[in-house]
Design an enzyme around this catalytic site. Structure first.
Site, PDB file in Angstrom:
ATOM      1  N   SER D 105      -0.464   4.249 -16.218  1.00  0.00           N
ATOM      2  CA  SER D 105       0.213   3.404 -17.201  1.00  0.00           C
ATOM      3  C   SER D 105      -0.771   2.553 -17.984  1.00  0.00           C
ATOM      4  O   SER D 105      -0.576   2.281 -19.172  1.00  0.00           O
ATOM      5  CB  SER D 105       1.217   2.482 -16.515  1.00  0.00           C
ATOM      6  OG  SER D 105       2.041   3.210 -15.646  1.00  0.00           O
ATOM      7  N   ASP D 128      -2.946   1.010  -3.619  1.00  0.00           N
ATOM      8  CA  ASP D 128      -4.235   1.589  -3.215  1.00  0.00           C
ATOM      9  C   ASP D 128      -5.425   0.671  -3.458  1.00  0.00           C
ATOM     10  O   ASP D 128      -6.516   0.922  -2.959  1.00  0.00           O
ATOM     11  CB  ASP D 128      -4.462   2.904  -3.963  1.00  0.00           C
ATOM     12  CG  ASP D 128      -3.505   3.990  -3.516  1.00  0.00           C
ATOM     13  OD1 ASP D 128      -2.966   3.879  -2.397  1.00  0.00           O
ATOM     14  OD2 ASP D 128      -3.287   4.941  -4.274  1.00  0.00           O
ATOM     15  N   GLY D 171      -3.768   6.652  -0.035  1.00  0.00           N
ATOM     16  CA  GLY D 171      -5.108   6.539  -0.586  1.00  0.00           C
ATOM     17  C   GLY D 171      -5.595   7.911  -1.009  1.00  0.00           C
ATOM     18  O   GLY D 171      -6.368   8.529  -0.307  1.00  0.00           O
ATOM     19  N   ARG D 267      -2.139  13.648  18.419  1.00  0.00           N
ATOM     20  CA  ARG D 267      -0.870  13.653  17.690  1.00  0.00           C
ATOM     21  C   ARG D 267      -1.058  13.045  16.309  1.00  0.00           C
ATOM     22  O   ARG D 267      -1.734  12.034  16.175  1.00  0.00           O
ATOM     23  CB  ARG D 267       0.173  12.800  18.415  1.00  0.00           C
ATOM     24  CG  ARG D 267       0.581  13.308  19.761  1.00  0.00           C
ATOM     25  CD  ARG D 267       1.575  14.467  19.636  1.00  0.00           C
ATOM     26  NE  ARG D 267       2.057  14.862  20.938  1.00  0.00           N
ATOM     27  CZ  ARG D 267       1.378  15.620  21.809  1.00  0.00           C
ATOM     28  NH1 ARG D 267       0.174  16.058  21.507  1.00  0.00           N
ATOM     29  NH2 ARG D 267       1.911  15.928  22.965  1.00  0.00           N
ATOM     30  N   GLN D 275       4.919   2.679   3.316  1.00  0.00           N
ATOM     31  CA  GLN D 275       3.840   1.779   2.898  1.00  0.00           C
ATOM     32  C   GLN D 275       4.050   1.178   1.508  1.00  0.00           C
ATOM     33  O   GLN D 275       3.352   0.254   1.127  1.00  0.00           O
ATOM     34  CB  GLN D 275       2.500   2.539   2.879  1.00  0.00           C
ATOM     35  CG  GLN D 275       2.016   2.953   4.236  1.00  0.00           C
ATOM     36  CD  GLN D 275       0.927   4.018   4.152  1.00  0.00           C
ATOM     37  OE1 GLN D 275      -0.244   3.719   4.013  1.00  0.00           O
ATOM     38  NE2 GLN D 275       1.328   5.280   4.213  1.00  0.00           N
TER      39      GLN D 275
END
Lengths: 344, 344, 344, 344
Positions: D105, D128, D171, D267, D275
């Site tokens: 943007s 981020d 990220g 795992r 987030q």
């Protein structure tokens, strides 16, 4: 059907969830029109209403508080109060009234039903969990979680400073929050209205801990806990300039007294109103939702003069007459068998 | 008495609280000596132990996990497994064994008691809440709260982007977490193992919402939910390189399928292991504590071959034979009467 | 090198994270031996120590409090205090001392360095964020988050009851917590020590809101805020039986006064010690970790008489002489330009 | 003045707080009329607007998401896109446009200003934290806190099961979230886009830990992290049926690979969209509020073609041309000097 709804008494997490559930089941399943009264009984008497619909309740599930507003007060405080309730219901075309409230509001509801034939259904609301006829009230789980989170935080300070922390939690008439949060938070002692406490005993327990090398203690005290007669004088110190007992009275006093008697650094913490506001826990959202569904179901079954309730894992109902005028004391199995093992 | 204790199966919030309660009541009230077995049945067979005392459990109440460690596996997997359990108990002088575990560990415990006379007491543990014979298992409340917090967060993203979010929660065999968190989180639909789902119906519901101007939807799916036969092909795509079904299988697949069929932006979210770790809620700490107290009480009453349980608001016990080999499905009153009104 | 470490002053989230960072970098990178002094300066003078190693600090990152214990008090309170510090350092073979503390501890550290040549490095610690020479202190972010969470909860109660809530937060000398939490929580007004408040103005603002139909207000007050002289009399009511100013003094008083003057229901909430305990936020864990790393680095660079600090996004250092004896007031850009727009 | 406002790109905690601040300062101090564009650039081109006022933003401070809606896409994707932006601004009488968005943007905004003379002011938004020209972006602090809370929970499971947990965080282009949450959560290793990782090295580190008796490890991996060339083959397994790289690609793959190579139970946990949604932390609310105030100030100063920014502790501005087309990599002092000491 056209059904009136009000929320009375103090703020309590889950009120909006009850309202939303009533609107959802009422509107979607029964095609009801729900009329919300603003500011509890005042709104009924003054005919201040707001539409209660799926749309108006949208997004309210995680929100604390009540979109209807709440206030203490009763139609029985006014000479023409009951008539005004009757007129309001007649003119608004209401066939039933759902009263979401604590002991006060439910007593009013019971009297309106028994003595004046008004078709009411109650929903028990109190963070204190001390309403008879239901195993749990909504708002309680949230209040306990908030108190437990606070106690978790206080532990580290108590330990870093070798301090006694006195945490005052809500519970004017019962020790449900204090006992449950005390167990969950690993308290040293829990003082509740059901058992007047002996200040000597409390101090001895703290001293015994110190002698065992445990220098930090957390004492949880319900705001309504009182010392055994003759043990120490609460005096008039905690009366504020308006003649009210100050919130935090017993907590402050107890901290002073423990500090004085044991010589250990002691600090009061008064959790106060944070226990009754804000987003409800998942548990309270589900219980509130089930209560709301059950309340509108009860209206359609004509089960007036009752209150929805949690019985074990199931939702049931209890006659209002069996509920009012009493306080449900904390489960002795919880206080004596469980709590007492952990304290000290 | 000397009593052995082990924790089996997957991690679960509240395990340490059970252990702490056993130690507190055992040591303080009964004068017991508690022996913790490390890594579940492996620890019994290999005689790896650690003392379980008030002191070693200090500070563990708010901690997730288990200080004893846990592992899957059973003495019945070894030809001499039972003998090793018996020898371990004899040589360690243990008069009873408390087994804290899920369906797997409790089945082992039951068989050891019934077929080999080993004096066991069970404590039901699973975040899935699907053990027969108890109204609630500890860990469930925490898992639901974590899932609900996540759903709360996802709502704002779904709304800002006009998206469908598919949230996969735990529940291989039952829909307790999905249904409860779905109600608490205000989901659009909840898909659970108990009711194979019809993908057409799910998509239609989402489309109907869109047509009403509700562009955001949250679909909660239990990891064990499956489509109705013939409705759509799960295929072999979700088998990973080791031949295991991938965690997140159904969530990913469903998100793809909904996106494909409706044309709406759809995203999967797989909550996974965060649901079973970390600090327990106040509710789970209290339930765990009560279970721990009841377990050591049961040992002293000689109530072997049973499991402690929550019945309504009270702690009771249930014979292990009535518990094992079954899965407790989600309460239909919750799923059908409550959840379905709210979804869509 | 052998390096001593102590934590002084009040409890503060992140203390353990600083200690852990010192141990990790010291032990792993420099091969240092770290000696922890128990209970701050008392521990130095009484030579009460505990080893500070990677192993002893394991698991401490999310824990509030300090494993070393903390206490107020200074070697300068004792005639032979400085000598005892010197002897302790000599006999323990310490080549440097890291002092983690607030204004009090850092002043002691500064004097020990300047007047007695003891090689100290400071780490600024206060939830109040009012230490000169660093943009932020650890613990502040956590305190603000806790206060903001509380304000979030109080909003729903204020709105449901049309009430004014007065929230007293920590900040005896500065308004950092009050201002920051006030902005984050959407307060109506924030009263801070830097600007004596005019009770008439506060009440007028609340009344103006009421006249605009905004019946709920949240007033955040720092514990050290005081009324403008002559505006209203704090009196001696808030002095407790030991002659101390009672925690909650200004909050209680202000709530009474606002209620009295406006006629609106007003309630005090005193957050107290929950603001300084418990698990640190992610922000504080990272800042604490960086400070710990920087402190042991400074020791090895011989940068004695300084304090590690946050300057912008970078970790730097500031001479202790430039730090002590002052209080850093809240950033005027925050209070005047930002906060004041939002309040009312 | 009449000023347009839009929110572009992905959801981010604090968007509503920025909007609220613009409305508060704009309306109250400058007497502006603010026009919100719905669904980012689409709303500009299609002239879909909504009034942005103190009133419409009321209660939005703690809410995640954006009341304006957001969407990817740019006027430069349409042949007449720029003309439609110009026409919209002219016909709506807008003298400036505030663009709250990420790299995408802001690039659009920059081009509109530089090449077409449209008076824009940017507000940097990304969880981020990788936008050039500002020390911090809002939303980042919240994302890190959520990831840290998850890591805290995973520790107990990792420890109870002696497992390796691989946590994939957001990220795509930078390792800010991974590094910061990894430090705050006490991770064993952090893998980020800035440094292609060597799978052998990662596995060796985990094995070394095991050999030291540390059987639990937490590996944090940014979604954009990639293995060093030639070390292992990511293959085509993680491409879903629509040809998109599956969210969770690297996390799943890495967990499989570590499990395969080390033989330890491993795992994956994919935090995903949780987030970027939900209530902002206090830190993000304050930063968002300051950015909103600064943006409307910049409009009135005529500082077009710039972006508001955090420089140290102060709010400043940066020319958009210096911002766009780049990604701000994680601070090496954080990754190398701090993180690497703690990992392993």
């Amino acid at each position: 059907m056209r059904v009136g709804v009000l929320t009375g008494g103090g703020d309590c997490p889950g009120l909006n969830a009850v309202l939303r559930a009533i609107a959802r089941k009422g509107e979607r399943v029964f095609g009801d029109e729900l009329v919300g009264f603003v500011d509890a009984w005042d709104g009924v008497m003054e005919r201040r209403t707001t539409p209660l619909t799926i749309e108006t309740m949208r997004g309210s599930l995680p929100r604390g508080g009540t979109v209807l507003g709440t206030r203490r007060g009763s139609p029985f405080d006014h000479p023409d109060g009951v008539d005004r309730v009757k007129t309001a219901m007649a003119e608004l075309g209401l066939e039933a009234l759902i009263v979401i409230g604590g002991n006060g509001s439910l007593s009013v509801a019971c009297k309106l039903y028994n003595e004046h034939g008004i078709p009411v259904v109650g929903v028990p609301k109190t963070i204190d969990n001390d309403i008879e006829g239901t195993d749990v009230t909504f708002g309680f789980n949230t209040a306990v979680q908030i108190a437990t989170d606070a106690i978790d935080r206080l532990h580290t300070t108590a330990e870093s400073h070798d301090r006694v922390m006195v945490v005052e939690v809500m519970g004017r008439h019962s020790g449900w929050i204090a006992t449950t949060a005390g167990i969950a938070g690993g308290a040293t002692a829990v003082l509740i209205p059901e058992h007047p406490f002996d200040i000597d005993e409390v101090c001895e327990r703290i001293i015994r801990r110190h002698n065992r090398g445990r220098f930090a203690s957390i004492i949880v005290v319900a705001e309504g806990a009182t010392p055994k007669e003759g043990t120490f004088d609460v005096g008039e110190r905690e009366i504020d300039r308006f003649g009210h007992v100050r919130l935090g009275g017993i907590g402050n006093l107890l901290a002073s007294e423990i500090g004085l008697r044991t010589g250990f650094e002691t600090r009061p913490v008064l959790l106060g109103h944070v226990q009754r506001g804000g987003t409800p826990t998942a548990y309270d959202r589900v219980l509130s939702t089930r209560f709301g569904v059950a309340a509108i179901d009860a209206v359609h079954r004509g089960a007036f003069g009752t209150m929805v309730a949690l019985h074990g894992a199931e939702i049931g109902e209890t006659p209002l007459v069996d509920v009012i005028g009493r306080t449900r004391p904390v489960d002795p199995a919880l206080y004596t068998d469980v709590a007492e093992i952990f304290f000290a």
